[in-house]
Design a protein around this motif. Structure first.
Motif, PDB file in Angstrom:
ATOM      1  N   LEU A 209      -3.759  -1.915 -37.233  1.00 29.37           N
ATOM      2  CA  LEU A 209      -3.607  -0.393 -37.515  1.00 29.37           C
ATOM      3  C   LEU A 209      -4.996   0.376 -37.375  1.00 29.37           C
ATOM      4  CD1 LEU A 209      -1.571   1.810 -38.358  1.00 29.37           C
ATOM      5  CD2 LEU A 209      -2.546   1.434 -40.842  1.00 29.37           C
ATOM      6  N   GLY A 210      -5.368   0.993 -36.213  1.00 27.39           N
ATOM      7  CA  GLY A 210      -6.739   1.446 -35.740  1.00 27.39           C
ATOM      8  C   GLY A 210      -7.036   2.592 -36.289  1.00 27.39           C
ATOM      9  N   GLY A 211      -5.922   3.496 -37.084  1.00 27.67           N
ATOM     10  CA  GLY A 211      -6.344   4.845 -37.514  1.00 27.67           C
ATOM     11  C   GLY A 211      -5.528   5.257 -38.240  1.00 27.67           C
ATOM     12  N   VAL A 212      -5.629   6.708 -38.992  1.00 30.62           N
ATOM     13  CA  VAL A 212      -4.751   6.869 -39.985  1.00 30.62           C
ATOM     14  C   VAL A 212      -5.324   8.499 -39.938  1.00 30.62           C
ATOM     15  CG1 VAL A 212      -4.585   4.995 -41.644  1.00 30.62           C
ATOM     16  CG2 VAL A 212      -6.369   6.811 -42.023  1.00 30.62           C
ATOM     17  N   GLY A 213      -4.421   9.269 -40.353  1.00 31.35           N
ATOM     18  CA  GLY A 213      -4.647  10.750 -40.276  1.00 31.35           C
ATOM     19  C   GLY A 213      -3.537  11.541 -40.635  1.00 31.35           C
ATOM     20  N   TYR A 214      -3.382  12.801 -39.960  1.00 28.08           N
ATOM     21  CA  TYR A 214      -2.382  13.705 -40.368  1.00 28.08           C
ATOM     22  C   TYR A 214      -2.130  14.605 -39.008  1.00 28.08           C
ATOM     23  CZ  TYR A 214      -6.277  17.220 -41.198  1.00 28.08           C
ATOM     24  OH  TYR A 214      -7.249  17.921 -40.876  1.00 28.08           O
ATOM     25  N   VAL A 215      -0.680  14.870 -38.931  1.00 30.06           N
ATOM     26  CA  VAL A 215      -0.342  15.829 -37.887  1.00 30.06           C
ATOM     27  C   VAL A 215      -0.366  17.310 -38.262  1.00 30.06           C
ATOM     28  CG1 VAL A 215       1.614  16.313 -36.553  1.00 30.06           C
ATOM     29  CG2 VAL A 215       1.469  14.168 -37.177  1.00 30.06           C
ATOM     30  N   GLN A 216      -0.901  17.898 -36.961  1.00 25.83           N
ATOM     31  CA  GLN A 216      -1.199  19.334 -37.184  1.00 25.83           C
ATOM     32  C   GLN A 216       0.233  20.010 -36.606  1.00 25.83           C
ATOM     33  OE1 GLN A 216      -4.987  20.720 -35.669  1.00 25.83           O
ATOM     34  NE2 GLN A 216      -5.895  20.558 -37.623  1.00 25.83           N
ATOM     35  N   GLY A 217       0.899  20.701 -37.344  1.00 29.31           N
ATOM     36  CA  GLY A 217       2.400  20.987 -36.722  1.00 29.31           C
ATOM     37  C   GLY A 217       3.266  20.030 -36.691  1.00 29.31           C
ATOM     38  N   ARG A 218       3.858  19.781 -35.800  1.00 28.69           N
ATOM     39  CA  ARG A 218       5.091  18.660 -35.658  1.00 28.69           C
ATOM     40  C   ARG A 218       4.912  17.885 -34.431  1.00 28.69           C
ATOM     41  NH1 ARG A 218      10.462  22.648 -36.960  1.00 28.69           N
ATOM     42  NH2 ARG A 218       9.831  23.289 -38.790  1.00 28.69           N
ATOM     43  N   CYS A 219       5.506  16.648 -34.775  1.00 30.16           N
ATOM     44  CA  CYS A 219       5.481  15.813 -33.502  1.00 30.16           C
ATOM     45  C   CYS A 219       6.762  16.103 -32.753  1.00 30.16           C
ATOM     46  CB  CYS A 219       5.519  14.407 -33.990  1.00 30.16           C
ATOM     47  SG  CYS A 219       4.108  13.589 -34.741  1.00 30.16           S
ATOM     48  N   ARG A 220       6.562  16.133 -31.366  1.00 27.69           N
ATOM     49  CA  ARG A 220       7.596  16.558 -30.558  1.00 27.69           C
ATOM     50  C   ARG A 220       8.146  15.383 -29.795  1.00 27.69           C
ATOM     51  NH1 ARG A 220       9.238  21.414 -32.470  1.00 27.69           N
ATOM     52  NH2 ARG A 220       7.484  22.664 -32.753  1.00 27.69           N
ATOM     53  N   GLY A 221       9.351  15.030 -29.109  1.00 30.53           N
ATOM     54  CA  GLY A 221       9.639  14.109 -28.476  1.00 30.53           C
ATOM     55  C   GLY A 221       8.955  14.170 -26.963  1.00 30.53           C
ATOM     56  N   GLY A 222       8.876  13.187 -26.322  1.00 27.69           N
ATOM     57  CA  GLY A 222       8.364  13.112 -24.971  1.00 27.69           C
ATOM     58  C   GLY A 222       9.426  12.476 -24.133  1.00 27.69           C
ATOM     59  N   ALA A 223       8.824  12.626 -22.767  1.00 26.24           N
ATOM     60  CA  ALA A 223       9.832  12.444 -21.876  1.00 26.24           C
ATOM     61  C   ALA A 223       9.797  10.736 -21.240  1.00 26.24           C
ATOM     62  CB  ALA A 223       9.533  13.201 -20.547  1.00 26.24           C
ATOM     63  N   LEU A 224       8.552  10.001 -21.730  1.00 24.90           N
ATOM     64  CA  LEU A 224       8.359   8.711 -21.441  1.00 24.90           C
ATOM     65  C   LEU A 224       9.303   8.087 -21.909  1.00 24.90           C
ATOM     66  CD1 LEU A 224       6.397   7.341 -19.599  1.00 24.90           C
ATOM     67  CD2 LEU A 224       5.089   6.661 -21.780  1.00 24.90           C
ATOM     68  N   GLY A 225       9.718   6.664 -21.229  1.00 34.32           N
ATOM     69  CA  GLY A 225      10.905   5.906 -21.538  1.00 34.32           C
ATOM     70  C   GLY A 225      10.297   4.800 -22.485  1.00 34.32           C
ATOM     71  N   ALA A 226      10.846   3.563 -22.636  1.00 41.44           N
ATOM     72  CA  ALA A 226      10.756   2.493 -23.423  1.00 41.44           C
ATOM     73  C   ALA A 226       9.350   2.115 -22.848  1.00 41.44           C
ATOM     74  CB  ALA A 226      11.775   1.428 -23.463  1.00 41.44           C
ATOM     75  N   PRO A 227       8.683   1.524 -23.675  1.00 39.65           N
ATOM     76  CA  PRO A 227       7.344   0.631 -23.256  1.00 39.65           C
ATOM     77  C   PRO A 227       7.701  -0.504 -22.091  1.00 39.65           C
ATOM     78  CG  PRO A 227       7.864   0.120 -25.543  1.00 39.65           C
ATOM     79  CD  PRO A 227       8.730   1.211 -25.228  1.00 39.65           C
ATOM     80  N   GLU A 228       6.641  -0.695 -21.610  1.00 36.93           N
ATOM     81  CA  GLU A 228       6.823  -2.073 -20.509  1.00 36.93           C
ATOM     82  C   GLU A 228       6.882  -3.306 -21.267  1.00 36.93           C
ATOM     83  OE1 GLU A 228       3.739  -1.943 -17.882  1.00 36.93           O
ATOM     84  OE2 GLU A 228       4.318   0.186 -17.100  1.00 36.93           O
ATOM     85  N   GLY A 229       7.520  -4.159 -20.970  1.00 38.99           N
ATOM     86  CA  GLY A 229       7.814  -5.511 -21.590  1.00 38.99           C
ATOM     87  C   GLY A 229       8.990  -5.452 -22.220  1.00 38.99           C
ATOM     88  N   VAL A 230       9.876  -6.785 -22.038  1.00 40.84           N
ATOM     89  CA  VAL A 230      11.143  -7.039 -22.739  1.00 40.84           C
ATOM     90  C   VAL A 230      11.021  -6.903 -24.495  1.00 40.84           C
ATOM     91  CG1 VAL A 230      12.946  -8.608 -23.267  1.00 40.84           C
ATOM     92  CG2 VAL A 230      11.777  -8.462 -20.888  1.00 40.84           C
ATOM     93  N   VAL A 231       9.734  -7.727 -24.705  1.00 39.99           N
ATOM     94  CA  VAL A 231       9.611  -7.564 -26.307  1.00 39.99           C
ATOM     95  C   VAL A 231       9.030  -6.340 -26.910  1.00 39.99           C
ATOM     96  CG1 VAL A 231       8.226  -8.613 -28.140  1.00 39.99           C
ATOM     97  CG2 VAL A 231       8.622  -9.954 -26.290  1.00 39.99           C
ATOM     98  N   ALA A 232       8.609  -5.471 -26.456  1.00 40.67           N
ATOM     99  CA  ALA A 232       8.325  -4.070 -26.962  1.00 40.67           C
ATOM    100  C   ALA A 232       9.655  -3.237 -26.761  1.00 40.67           C
ATOM    101  CB  ALA A 232       7.275  -3.452 -25.856  1.00 40.67           C
TER     102      ALA A 232
END
Length: 711
Positions: A209-232
């Motif tokens: 876990l390389g960082g912590v913080g807080y969101v300004q506003g809201r998180c929005r869904g993106g268009a990118l699909g699943a991460p590469e790799g079967v395990v991921a």
């Protein structure tokens, strides 16, 4: 057989438990240790490895990596040499202990390098964070989102963390498994606020876990699909399934206990009310929330029991195969499925390893619950997760497990063939009381060290809750699983919810009857915890009166060190909260300034006090009068009365070249932020200067601490 000749040991359970034990003991020598040498070695090795891993983490500087790698080989050579030369038992025990310490340090050093990942160096402004939402956790300021990072604006791939955790203060409109984009402020994982506190920064390093913080506003869904790799890809699909499962259980189990049910089934606590978590914690039932040994034992044990009964009904199979073995394989598979569905947290992984050792013993015709299985489980956990040695979960779970196994081995060996104990109380009901008492006593030192408190009615709450968990909650969960393929799973979940409502009622009642947890009033020093741990280890290994003699011999010095240790008189944490021990000995919390650091875990149950409603605020503490200036006003030079001992400076005002003898000693907020906290004790001693900087993998060099004689 010649009179006085020792009985020939059997392969398992050498002396018969219950009947015949007394006659066996009459002809056997009574050594100090309760187990044979072949079993003592794994226990000694496990305890030594735990000590070696802990020594690595508390060391002031990083040991040379080559030395950590070669030390276990040197220890193994010492063991081999001792056997060949037939050295005295004491020297061979010392060789085994040295080997265990070296192996524990080696495992920790190797693990610290294997998990190395980038960490945010400094606080960033609002930046775009893109990644896959893997988990939603509950938090006091809003849901905490754990995100597997795809990219962070302004950071190169080499400097981009693998994971970050963000507090989402607005309404959450995304779910686990989705690709999200958030404007966020990031900073490095915070350091502990007080000496001896739980080190979140170290744990974050091992979780990548390389960082912590807080969101300004809201998180929005993106268009990118699943991460590469079967395990991921599978990991994200499991995260999405867990979130859907938690949402369904939250509704099906009922409004009152739906969040509690979702936390137990999927490990997702985000649906659970904060006040329910507080009630469980204050009543001593917080262990029900962490999916660990109890939950794994219930799942695995229930599946094992049902499958063993079912397979015994299949005559061709039962006549040819010991049915407990296929039942153990099926139960292990069910436990693995529960591990995956529940999120595979560190405590859950540890519990699964312990359960795998138990079922492995069943497969190889060994005693399932024995000190040998306990030792093997501890060794495996330390080899795979050496960082867990420093966590309350590891310490409390293994303390309770070892104490319970040793207690029941002694109890089983001594009790008569009658199924009645304690007069007319049956063994089953008496065991519930003994389990709660022994587990509570064994874990008490660790609860006091890490949290500085014990639940006032924790024993009573556990005695009332465990029958509900055992006889209602677990069968209802099993019924829900069995009925789900037929479309009636929600009926089992509703009964499951009713039982958890009863648990919450027990927690709230015990909290109301004992609103203040039992606290010793001062922090336990680390030396006392080491002595208490050694006392518990010797109590597990030793037998008869030696068990009590050795435990008391080490507990006495531990208590003495605790009594003479100075108490915390004032602590200003990087969160901005101030904790002051007033002249009467009671600690009060004052929300003084805004900060982003951590508050001490041991003061986490304190509510803000209304002491400082006017400014300047002067408090009578155990180290003299302490003055708090208005958080938003500049400080005038030497404007306080001469009888004020300490003055807290919330703003970055210029520091005088020299402090007049009539002025109060200042403590600057800038120093608190730089160091992560400032602490003054009741002994009046001057803080020593910091040692030369020695960085560890999970932390940068420390700065010089605040001196008691100046700002």
């Amino acid at each position: 057989m010649v009179a006085g000749e020792a009985l020939a040991p059997q392969k398992h359970n050498s002396p018969a438990n219950g009947k015949g034990r007394a006659s066996h003991d009459a002809v056997q020598s009574r050594p100090i240790w309760s187990i044979a040498a072949v079993d003592a070695q794994p226990l000694l090795l496990a305890f030594a490895m735990a000590g070696g891993a802990a020594a690595y983490f508390v060391a002031p500087s990083e040991p040379p990596f080559w030395l950590a790698l070669l030390a276990p080989f040197a220890g193994a050579g010492g063991i081999t040499l001792g056997r060949r030369m037939r050295l005295p038992s004491a020297l061979q025990i010392a060789a085994w202990f040295a080997f265990g310490v070296a192996l524990g340090m080696c495992a920790a050093s190797v693990r610290a390098r294997l998990v190395a990942a980038p960490v945010i160096a400094d606080e960033t402004g609002p930046v775009m964070v893109e990644g896959w939402l893997s988990e939603v956790e509950t938090g006091s300021k809003g849901p905490r989102l754990r995100i597997e990072i795809h990219a962070i604006a302004g950071l190169t791939p080499e400097a981009t963390p693998k994971l970050v955790r963000l507090t989402h203060r607005s309404r959450l409109e995304v779910s686990s498994g989705r690709f999200v984009r958030c404007w966020a402020v990031l900073r490095p994982p915070p350091s502990p606020s007080m000496a001896g506190e739980y080190d979140f920064r170290r744990q974050a390093w091992f979780e990548q876990l390389g960082g912590v913080g807080y969101v300004q506003g809201r998180c929005r869904g993106g268009a990118l699909g699943a991460p590469e790799g079967v395990v991921a890809d599978v990991r994200m699909k499991v995260a999405a399934f867990r979130r859907r499962l938690a949402a369904h259980v939250n509704v099906a189990a009922g409004e009152r206990a739906g969040g509690f049910a979702a936390a137990l089934v999927s490990g997702d606590r985000s649906y659970m009310r904060v006040e329910d978590q507080v009630a469980l914690r204050n009543s001593g039932l917080a262990h029900l929330l962490a999916i660990s040994g109890l939950h794994m034992a219930i799942v695995g044990g229930l599946v094992f029991y049902l499958m063993r009964r079912l397979l015994a009904c299949i005559e061709p199979l039962a006549l040819r195969v010991p049915v407990q073995k296929p039942a153990a394989v099926i139960a292990l598979g069910a436990s693995l499925a529960y591990l995956v569905i529940s999120g595979a947290g560190v405590s859950t992984q540890r519990a699964f390893i312990m359960l795998a050792v138990v079922f492995g013993a069943v497969l190889f015709d060994r005693a399932a619950l024995s000190l040998r299985s306990f030792a093997i489980a501890m060794i495996l956990v330390i080899l795979l997760q050496p960082e867990s040695v420093m966590t309350p979960g590891f310490q409390m779970s293994f303390a309770a497990s070892g104490a319970l196994i040793a207690t029941y081995e002694a109890w089983t060996a001594r009790r008569s063939a009658s199924d009645r104990v304690m007069g007319g109380v049956s063994y089953s009901w008496a065991s519930l009381a003994v389990t709660s008492l022994v587990a509570g006593t064994a874990t008490a030192p660790y609860a006091l060290y890490h949290f500085d408190r014990l639940a006032g009615l924790g024993l009573l709450a556990n005695l009332a809750a465990m029958p509900v968990i055992t006889f209602v909650t677990a069968p209802a969960a099993a019924a829900a699983l069995i009925l789900t393929p037929f479309g009636y799973g929600d009926l089992g979940l509703r009964v499951f919810g009713y039982s958890l409502e009863a648990i919450l009622w027990i927690a709230e009642t015990c909290t109301e009857q004992a609103p203040s947890a039992l606290s010793p009033g001062k922090q336990m020093p680390g030396g006392s915890l080491v002595l208490f741990s050694a006392a518990l280890a010797l109590a597990v290994i030793a037998r008869g009166l030696w068990r009590w003699a050795m435990a008391l011999a080490l507990s006495g010095p531990a208590i003495w060190l605790w009594v003479v240790a100075p108490a915390v008189a004032l602590h200003w944490s990087a969160s901005g909260d101030l904790f002051v021990r007033l002249a009467g000995g009671e600690v009060h919390k004052i929300s003084y300034v805004e900060g982003d650091g951590l508050s001490p875990m041991r003061f986490s149950t304190l509510d803000p006090s209304g002491l400082c409603s006017d400014w300047p605020c002067v408090l009578e503490s155990e180290i003299g009068r302490i003055a708090l200036r208005h958080p938003d006003l500049e400080r005038g030079a030497c404007s306080l009365a001469s009888d004020v001992a300490y003055e807290l400076i919330p703003l970055g005002t210029p520091r005088p070249d020299r402090r007049s003898a009539s002025c109060a000693q200042p403590i600057y907020w800038s120093d608190v932020l730089r160091q992560g906290g400032a602490t003054l004790h009741t002994d009046g001693a001057t803080s020593k200067k910091a040692a030369p900087c020695e960085a560890r993998p999970w932390k940068p060099c420390e700065v010089e601490p605040i001196s008691r004689n100046g700002g």
